[in-house]
Structures are given as structure tokens and as C-alpha cells.
Write a protein that holds these residues in place. Structure first.
Motif, PDB file in Angstrom:
ATOM      1  N   LYS A  14       0.851  -1.188   0.000  1.00 39.04           N
ATOM      2  CA  LYS A  14       0.000   0.000   0.000  1.00 39.04           C
ATOM      3  C   LYS A  14       0.880   1.228   0.000  1.00 39.04           C
ATOM      4  CE  LYS A  14      -3.646   2.600   0.266  1.00 39.04           C
ATOM      5  NZ  LYS A  14      -4.600   2.704  -0.865  1.00 39.04           N
ATOM      6  N   CYS A  15       0.750   2.008  -1.074  1.00 36.62           N
ATOM      7  CA  CYS A  15       1.487   3.270  -1.188  1.00 36.62           C
ATOM      8  C   CYS A  15       0.487   4.419  -1.132  1.00 36.62           C
ATOM      9  CB  CYS A  15       2.285   3.323  -2.490  1.00 36.62           C
ATOM     10  SG  CYS A  15       3.607   2.104  -2.588  1.00 36.62           S
ATOM     11  N   PHE A  16       0.771   5.394  -0.298  1.00 33.14           N
ATOM     12  CA  PHE A  16      -0.088   6.560  -0.146  1.00 33.14           C
ATOM     13  C   PHE A  16       0.458   7.716  -0.988  1.00 33.14           C
ATOM     14  CE2 PHE A  16      -0.747   4.119   3.766  1.00 33.14           C
ATOM     15  CZ  PHE A  16      -2.137   4.051   3.788  1.00 33.14           C
ATOM     16  N   VAL A  20       4.554   7.619   0.256  1.00 33.18           N
ATOM     17  CA  VAL A  20       4.670   7.001   1.575  1.00 33.18           C
ATOM     18  C   VAL A  20       4.237   5.544   1.486  1.00 33.18           C
ATOM     19  CG1 VAL A  20       3.859   7.051   3.965  1.00 33.18           C
ATOM     20  CG2 VAL A  20       4.260   9.196   2.727  1.00 33.18           C
ATOM     21  N   VAL A  21       5.095   4.652   1.930  1.00 34.16           N
ATOM     22  CA  VAL A  21       4.811   3.219   1.881  1.00 34.16           C
ATOM     23  C   VAL A  21       4.201   2.783   3.201  1.00 34.16           C
ATOM     24  CG1 VAL A  21       5.787   0.907   1.605  1.00 34.16           C
ATOM     25  CG2 VAL A  21       6.677   2.812   0.248  1.00 34.16           C
ATOM     26  N   GLY A  22       2.940   2.324   3.143  1.00 31.64           N
ATOM     27  CA  GLY A  22       2.280   1.828   4.346  1.00 31.64           C
ATOM     28  C   GLY A  22       2.517   0.347   4.556  1.00 31.64           C
ATOM     29  N   GLY A  43       3.525   3.978  13.031  1.00 37.26           N
ATOM     30  CA  GLY A  43       3.989   4.108  11.660  1.00 37.26           C
ATOM     31  C   GLY A  43       4.551   2.844  11.056  1.00 37.26           C
ATOM     32  N   CYS A  44       4.407   1.692  11.756  1.00 41.16           N
ATOM     33  CA  CYS A  44       5.004   0.449  11.243  1.00 41.16           C
ATOM     34  C   CYS A  44       4.134  -0.221  10.195  1.00 41.16           C
ATOM     35  CB  CYS A  44       5.271  -0.523  12.392  1.00 41.16           C
ATOM     36  SG  CYS A  44       3.772  -1.249  13.103  1.00 41.16           S
ATOM     37  N   GLY A  45       2.851   0.178  10.064  1.00 41.62           N
ATOM     38  CA  GLY A  45       1.969  -0.415   9.070  1.00 41.62           C
ATOM     39  C   GLY A  45       0.878  -1.302   9.632  1.00 41.62           C
ATOM     40  N   LYS A  46       0.820  -1.459  10.959  1.00 43.60           N
ATOM     41  CA  LYS A  46      -0.144  -2.396  11.540  1.00 43.60           C
ATOM     42  C   LYS A  46      -1.589  -1.949  11.326  1.00 43.60           C
ATOM     43  CE  LYS A  46       0.533  -0.460  16.218  1.00 43.60           C
ATOM     44  NZ  LYS A  46       1.486   0.595  15.826  1.00 43.60           N
ATOM     45  N   THR A  47      -1.877  -0.653  11.472  1.00 43.16           N
ATOM     46  CA  THR A  47      -3.243  -0.168  11.266  1.00 43.16           C
ATOM     47  C   THR A  47      -3.610  -0.205   9.785  1.00 43.16           C
ATOM     48  OG1 THR A  47      -3.169   1.218  13.249  1.00 43.16           O
ATOM     49  CG2 THR A  47      -4.808   1.785  11.575  1.00 43.16           C
ATOM     50  N   THR A  48      -2.666   0.132   8.918  1.00 45.24           N
ATOM     51  CA  THR A  48      -2.916   0.016   7.475  1.00 45.24           C
ATOM     52  C   THR A  48      -3.239  -1.425   7.113  1.00 45.24           C
ATOM     53  OG1 THR A  48      -1.399   1.859   7.031  1.00 45.24           O
ATOM     54  CG2 THR A  48      -1.934   0.406   5.188  1.00 45.24           C
ATOM     55  N   ASN A  49      -2.521  -2.352   7.706  1.00 44.24           N
ATOM     56  CA  ASN A  49      -2.769  -3.776   7.485  1.00 44.24           C
ATOM     57  C   ASN A  49      -4.211  -4.137   7.870  1.00 44.24           C
ATOM     58  OD1 ASN A  49      -2.309  -6.498   6.968  1.00 44.24           O
ATOM     59  ND2 ASN A  49      -0.441  -6.593   8.184  1.00 44.24           N
ATOM     60  N   LEU A  50      -4.632  -3.681   9.035  1.00 41.39           N
ATOM     61  CA  LEU A  50      -5.992  -3.961   9.507  1.00 41.39           C
ATOM     62  C   LEU A  50      -7.031  -3.337   8.591  1.00 41.39           C
ATOM     63  CD1 LEU A  50      -7.073  -5.336  12.287  1.00 41.39           C
ATOM     64  CD2 LEU A  50      -7.824  -3.013  12.795  1.00 41.39           C
ATOM     65  N   GLU A  57      -9.110   0.346   3.158  1.00 37.96           N
ATOM     66  CA  GLU A  57      -8.007   0.702   2.262  1.00 37.96           C
ATOM     67  C   GLU A  57      -7.916  -0.370   1.173  1.00 37.96           C
ATOM     68  OE1 GLU A  57      -6.378   3.411   2.356  1.00 37.96           O
ATOM     69  OE2 GLU A  57      -6.485   4.152   4.418  1.00 37.96           O
ATOM     70  N   THR A  58      -7.667   0.052  -0.057  1.00 33.10           N
ATOM     71  CA  THR A  58      -7.474  -0.883  -1.165  1.00 33.10           C
ATOM     72  C   THR A  58      -5.985  -1.035  -1.429  1.00 33.10           C
ATOM     73  OG1 THR A  58      -9.563  -0.195  -2.165  1.00 33.10           O
ATOM     74  CG2 THR A  58      -7.998  -1.354  -3.583  1.00 33.10           C
ATOM     75  N   PRO A  59      -5.470  -2.268  -1.488  1.00 30.55           N
ATOM     76  CA  PRO A  59      -4.038  -2.447  -1.734  1.00 30.55           C
ATOM     77  C   PRO A  59      -3.616  -1.838  -3.072  1.00 30.55           C
ATOM     78  CG  PRO A  59      -5.067  -4.528  -1.088  1.00 30.55           C
ATOM     79  CD  PRO A  59      -6.174  -3.553  -1.345  1.00 30.55           C
ATOM     80  N   THR A  60      -2.427  -1.295  -3.105  1.00 30.97           N
ATOM     81  CA  THR A  60      -1.852  -0.834  -4.365  1.00 30.97           C
ATOM     82  C   THR A  60      -1.519  -2.027  -5.247  1.00 30.97           C
ATOM     83  OG1 THR A  60      -0.894   1.045  -3.165  1.00 30.97           O
ATOM     84  CG2 THR A  60      -0.046   0.607  -5.371  1.00 30.97           C
ATOM     85  N   THR A  61      -0.990  -3.069  -4.630  1.00 26.82           N
ATOM     86  CA  THR A  61      -0.748  -4.349  -5.315  1.00 26.82           C
ATOM     87  C   THR A  61      -1.056  -5.463  -4.329  1.00 26.82           C
ATOM     88  OG1 THR A  61       1.586  -4.394  -4.647  1.00 26.82           O
ATOM     89  CG2 THR A  61       1.088  -3.403  -6.786  1.00 26.82           C
ATOM     90  N   GLY A  62      -1.283  -6.665  -4.869  1.00 25.67           N
ATOM     91  CA  GLY A  62      -1.529  -7.818  -4.020  1.00 25.67           C
ATOM     92  C   GLY A  62      -3.005  -8.140  -3.877  1.00 25.67           C
ATOM     93  N   ARG A  63      -3.300  -9.231  -3.151  1.00 25.54           N
ATOM     94  CA  ARG A  63      -4.668  -9.713  -3.002  1.00 25.54           C
ATOM     95  C   ARG A  63      -4.995  -9.985  -1.540  1.00 25.54           C
ATOM     96  NH1 ARG A  63      -6.885 -14.505  -6.083  1.00 25.54           N
ATOM     97  NH2 ARG A  63      -5.345 -15.660  -4.862  1.00 25.54           N
TER      98      ARG A  63
END
Length: 361
Positions: A14-16, A20-22, A43-50, A57-63
Motif C-alpha cells: 500500500k502506497c499513499f 509514503v509506503v504503508g 507508523g510500522c503499518g499495523k493499522t494500514t494492514n488492519l 483501504e485498497t491495496p496498491t498491489t496484491g490480493r
């Protein structure tokens, strides 16, 4: 990766805006009925992951795959996933029953069945007597449990928790940790919790995902994370760890022997079968696995006590060796005989039978 995972993230990034890389190519399998915690600093990405799991949030890449179905493009309310937010997000103009039954009303569940399910959910979280109460009349812990009841009443496949206990005081927080685990076990439901509190994660999780800079550093049980951290970051983040530069000096049967300055250290030979004489490694050892001795011995190194901190049943000594290495040593208060004072020279050794680990960069 196992084929029967309930939820799977496959190479999710996920890129914002602004670059910025989430999340950075995260692979993660979440099993049926487990309590999984996403742990890491801000800022480690745990909330973005959730939020990717929830669909906010929609992933920039991946499934994102749930029970074999690709749900990457599904909206949050189309997913069999519910989220408990940090601020609980209760409706102040509704009473407890109306808050808990809100999701059921959107699904057009008949009124009689709604009433039955709401009552059952509130009983499950210990609030059956508050069914007609207003939100403003509830304590912080009660509001948190209403939010939980509202989330579980719709029977989601996965319950996502975004730092659900952060607003509670320390005593209530500890109580609610046990309540969360009890509820998850009784429901047999999969819980995924975001937290920055390592004690919270260690106390109630089946597995913990340690994240750093949008990547996963290690996934393991609480005991494995504490006893066998895989990287220097995990060792420094989970609990307190002495990180010592040490030189390999040989083998003794099943043991590898190292020297950190004058301090001898030993660990299981299977930790690094390729160690060669003189090779340097970073060795991690917990404060409770170091012993402060009043007298010098064959396997001790001198260190000066710089401070002593009261930790209840233990005293934590911060010391430094002649070579400048910083040490943290925990000693049971009853064992500190004679008592040490700041400025004293103690002779440090590894506790017999204690483990230490070789850490990757």
C-alpha cells in the motif's frame, strides 16, 4: 503457506500519496479461530494492514483472500468482517440495545429475532442489565463491551480490533484483556487486534505479527518471540534485551561459546552451525538471564552499577563493563544479599541454563 487459512494477504503493498509506503509486499495467513495481534511502533503499518483486511483501504498491489475467495475489491459492508474502533464509534442518540442491534436492522432481521440476538450478545459481554441504558450513562469499559457486542452480534467470520483498550485505565485494561480472550475462546471466532502495547499482545495472543516499516519482521507465538527473537529489531522491541557484540571462541559439545569483552556467553549449537573462530555476532540475552555476583569467578566479567530501579519483586540494575558495553540485569529483591549500591563493582555471569540467541541485523 497452508491452503486452509481463513484470511490470506498475498504480496500486499500500500502506497499513499507522496510515495509514503504503508505496507511493503506483506504475506500473511490468519488461521480459523486464532487470536492474532499486529504489533509494532507507530507508523510500522499495523493499522494500514488492519484497514486493508476490513476494506477501508485498497491495496496498491496484491490480493486479500477470505476462505478462498478474492475480496480485494469488496466494500467493507460487503465483507463478513466487523471492526471495533479505537473510539468505539457508538451512536450517542441510541440506547445500548439500539446500538448493538444496528447491524441487524440494516440486514432486515425481524424485530423479535433482533431482540433475542441483542440480549444474547449483551449477556455474553456481561451487560445484560444495561440493555436500555443510554451511552452517556456507561463507563469506558462498558462502552467498549457494547462495541464488542455490536460487532459480534452479526456473527462475522473475523473480528478486527483497532487498539480497542487504549482509552482504558491500567487496571480496567488488564481486566478487559482477559475478557477479550475469554470471549474469543468461547465464540471460537478469529480475532485480529492492532496494538502497540507488547504486554497486551503477549498476554492474550495465540500468535503475534511484529511489524516494522511496512514489513513483517517475525510471526510467532508469544513465548517464541520472547525466547527466540529472529531479528535485532524484534529483540529490542519485545521486552528488554541486552544486545552484545560477541566473538565466537569455540564449541563445547552441544554449546557454542562466545566472548563479549570479558563476559563469557554460551548458547545451543543449533543456533548457528556455521560459526567459525573469531566470527562476530550480535548476541541477545534477557536481563533475568544475567547474574550479578559480589565476587569474581571463572566465568564472570566486572561491571560498574550506574543505576538501580525498583521493579516490584525485582530490582533492575543498569551497569557498564570496562569496555563500555551497557548491561541491564534483573535480580529478585530477596536474592540481592548483600545489597548492591550505585557505584559498586559487580561480577556478571550468564545464569546457568539460561538461553541467549544470535540475532540477524
Amino acid at each position: 503457506m497452508p491452503q486452509d487459512a481463513l484470511l490470506r494477504l498475498e504480496a500486499v503493498s500500500k502506497c499513499f500519496p507522496g510515495g509514503v509506503v504503508g505496507l511493503d509486499s506483506v504475506d500473511l495467513d490468519i488461521e480459523h479461530g486464532e487470536f492474532l495481534s499486529l504489533l509494532g511502533p507507530s507508523g510500522c503499518g499495523k493499522t494500514t494492514n488492519l484497514r486493508v483486511m476490513a476494506g477501508f483501504e485498497t491495496p496498491t498491489t496484491g490480493r486479500v483472500v477470505l476462505a478462498g475467495r478474492d475480496i480485494t475489491s469488496l466494500r467493507p459492508f460487503d465483507r463478513p468482517v466487523n471492526t471495533v474502533f479505537q473510539d468505539y464509534a457508538l451512536f450517542p442518540h441510541m440506547n445500548v440495545a439500539e446500538n448493538v442491534g444496528f447491524g441487524l436492522s440494516l440486514r432486515r432481521v425481524p424485530a423479535a429475532e433482533q431482540k433475542k440476538q441483542v440480549a444474547a450478545a449483551l449477556d455474553m459481554v456481561g451487560l445484560g442489565d444495561k440493555i436500555r441504558a443510554r451511552v452517556a450513562e456507561l463507563s469506558g469499559g462498558q462502552r467498549q463491551r457494547v462495541a464488542l457486542a455490536r460487532a459480534i452480534v452479526c456473527k462475522p467470520r473475523i473480528l478486527l480490533l483497532d487498539e480497542p483498550l487504549s482509552a482504558l485505565d491500567a487496571h480496567l485494561r488488564e481486566y478487559m484483556q482477559m475478557e477479550l480472550k475469554r470471549l474469543q475462546s468461547s465464540l471460537g471466532m478469529t480475532f485480529v487486534m492492532v496494538t502497540h502495547d507488547q504486554t497486551e499482545a503477549l498476554s492474550i495472543s495465540d500468535r503475534i505479527v511484529v511489524m516494522n516499516k511496512g514489513r513483517i519482521e517475525q510471526i510467532a507465538s508469544p513465548a517464541a518471540l520472547y525466547d527466540r527473537p529472529a531479528t535485532r529489531f524484534v529483540a529490542g522491541f519485545i521486552g528488554t534485551m541486552n544486545l552484545l557484540d560477541a566473538r565466537f571462541v569455540g564449541r563445547d559439545g552441544a554449546l557454542l561459546r562466545y566472548l563479549s569483552g570479558d563476559l563469557p556467553l554460551e548458547l545451543s549449537a543449533d543456533a548457528n552451525a556455521l560459526a567459525t573462530d573469531g566470527q562476530m555476532h550480535t548476541i541477545g540475552i534477557r536481563p533475568e538471564d544475567l547474574v550479578a555476583n559480589p565476587q569474581a569467578g571463572a566465568a564472570t566479567a566486572p561491571a560498574k552499577i550506574n543505576s538501580i530501579v525498583f521493579h516490584g519483586r525485582a530490582l533492575r540494575m543498569h551497569a557498564s563493563t570496562a569496555g563500555g558495553a551497557a548491561l541491564v540485569i534483573d535480580a529478585p529483591r530477596q536474592a540481592m544479599q548483600p545489597a548492591f549500591d550505585v557505584g559498586d563493582i559487580v561480577h556478571v555471569s550468564q545464569r546457568p541454563g539460561a538461553s541467549c540467541v544470535i540475532l540477524a541485523a
